[in-house]
Design an enzyme around this catalytic site. Structure first.
Site, PDB file in Angstrom:
ATOM      1  N   HIS A  44       0.801  -1.220   0.000  1.00 32.20           N
ATOM      2  CA  HIS A  44       0.000   0.000   0.000  1.00 32.20           C
ATOM      3  C   HIS A  44       0.837   1.274   0.000  1.00 32.20           C
ATOM      4  O   HIS A  44       0.282   2.368  -0.100  1.00 32.20           O
ATOM      5  CB  HIS A  44      -0.919   0.032   1.231  1.00 32.20           C
ATOM      6  CG  HIS A  44      -1.990  -1.023   1.218  1.00 32.20           C
ATOM      7  ND1 HIS A  44      -2.936  -1.110   0.232  1.00 32.20           N
ATOM      8  CD2 HIS A  44      -2.248  -2.041   2.086  1.00 32.20           C
ATOM      9  CE1 HIS A  44      -3.741  -2.128   0.479  1.00 32.20           C
ATOM     10  NE2 HIS A  44      -3.345  -2.714   1.591  1.00 32.20           N
ATOM     11  N   GLU A 148      -5.313 -12.106   7.904  1.00 28.43           N
ATOM     12  CA  GLU A 148      -6.227 -11.026   7.523  1.00 28.43           C
ATOM     13  C   GLU A 148      -7.571 -11.511   6.996  1.00 28.43           C
ATOM     14  O   GLU A 148      -8.410 -10.692   6.603  1.00 28.43           O
ATOM     15  CB  GLU A 148      -5.583 -10.156   6.438  1.00 28.43           C
ATOM     16  CG  GLU A 148      -4.255  -9.541   6.819  1.00 28.43           C
ATOM     17  CD  GLU A 148      -3.697  -8.671   5.716  1.00 28.43           C
ATOM     18  OE1 GLU A 148      -3.681  -7.443   5.900  1.00 28.43           O
ATOM     19  OE2 GLU A 148      -3.279  -9.212   4.670  1.00 28.43           O
ATOM     20  N   ASP A 174      -7.904  -5.191   7.689  1.00 27.61           N
ATOM     21  CA  ASP A 174      -8.446  -6.204   6.780  1.00 27.61           C
ATOM     22  C   ASP A 174      -9.199  -7.297   7.527  1.00 27.61           C
ATOM     23  O   ASP A 174     -10.258  -7.756   7.073  1.00 27.61           O
ATOM     24  CB  ASP A 174      -7.322  -6.816   5.952  1.00 27.61           C
ATOM     25  CG  ASP A 174      -6.920  -5.939   4.782  1.00 27.61           C
ATOM     26  OD1 ASP A 174      -7.767  -5.706   3.903  1.00 27.61           O
ATOM     27  OD2 ASP A 174      -5.773  -5.482   4.744  1.00 27.61           O
TER      28      ASP A 174
END
Length: 258
Positions: A44, A148, A174
């Site tokens: 990210h 996650e 997540d």
């Protein structure tokens, strides 16, 4: 190497943070700030693999070990940043034991994995220390898989038992999204998932990790048995510092005007 894997195995708690700006300068600043480790985020973060090289070079003279979160478990992504000198790899969205084994295969040379062999790379001192690096990779390279998804919660014991999986790292955003309770980190189901993850890791002699942004949560997660702890990121450090200073200056301006 900053001996992250050995220190975790010895039971130490290691404090770290995220690097998501892709900047070698913020990496160096954060690296000199006293953290045990940092996570360079390719999933990210704003940086590319090229930026990772500069960040690793900047971190070399600091006390912080460097883990890189790759965007997928494809072996080429893992090989590349290890060759650059990363001390550990974090892989997101590991769903099952097969996925975890794929990550491990990318971490290690044959016969323990499928990592490609290249001597003329930064990790080996450009071939000067290849044999030493090769002999010690299994003791030094930290393998971190992210917990996650709901699916992986059904395979925690199997994932934790895999040789080469060193840390089960909880991704709170997540995981809470997958559980249908996004951001509700005090929800009973989220707390249950934390306990399940920690228990599976401890049974296998492995560590557990987590990222959070409120330092007041430190004791809570440490008491659960989590030992690879990350709080904050270079982007939040810059943003919070800028906002706080701008707000303070604005308050002075308001007083002067009145």
């Amino acid at each position: 190497m900053k001996n992250l894997k050995k220190r975790l195995k010895a039971g130490e708690t290691l404090n770290g943070c995220w690097l998501n700006l892709g900047s070698s300068l913020t990496a160096e600043i954060v690296g000199h700030s006293g953290f045990d480790w940092v996570l360079i985020d390719l999933e990210h973060g704003a940086g590319s693999e090229k930026d990772v090289l500069y960040q690793l070079q900047a971190l070399e003279s600091t006390g912080a070990g460097a883990i890189v979160r790759v965007e997928s478990s494809e072996s080429q992504r893992i090989h590349r940043v290890l060759d650059m000198g990363a001390e550990g790899i974090m892989c997101p969205k590991v769903l099952n034991p097969e996925g975890a084994q794929k990550v491990v295969n990318g971490l290690h040379y044959p016969p323990h994995g499928s990592r490609g062999v290249a001597k003329m790379v930064r990790a080996t001192g450009f071939a000067q220390h290849f044999q030493e690096y090769y002999d010690n990779t299994r003791d030094n390279i930290l393998g971190v898989v992210q917990i996650e998804t709901v699916e992986v919660l059904n395979h925690l014991d199997e994932v934790a038992a895999i040789d080469g999986v060193d840390v089960l790292f909880i991704g709170p955003a997540d995981l809470s999204m997958e559980l249908g309770i996004f951001g509700q980190f005090d929800h009973p189901r989220f707390k249950e998932a934390l306990r399940e993850t920690v228990n599976a890791a401890q049974k296998a002699g492995k560590a557990t990790g987590i990222l959070f942004f409120n330092p007041d949560d430190y004791q809570r997660y440490h008491d659960l048995g989590i030992r690879l702890i990350a709080c904050g990121a270079d982007a939040t450090f810059v943003a919070d510092g800028a906002r706080n200073l701008a707000k303070k200056l604005d308050s002075f301006r308001s007083v002067i005007k009145s």
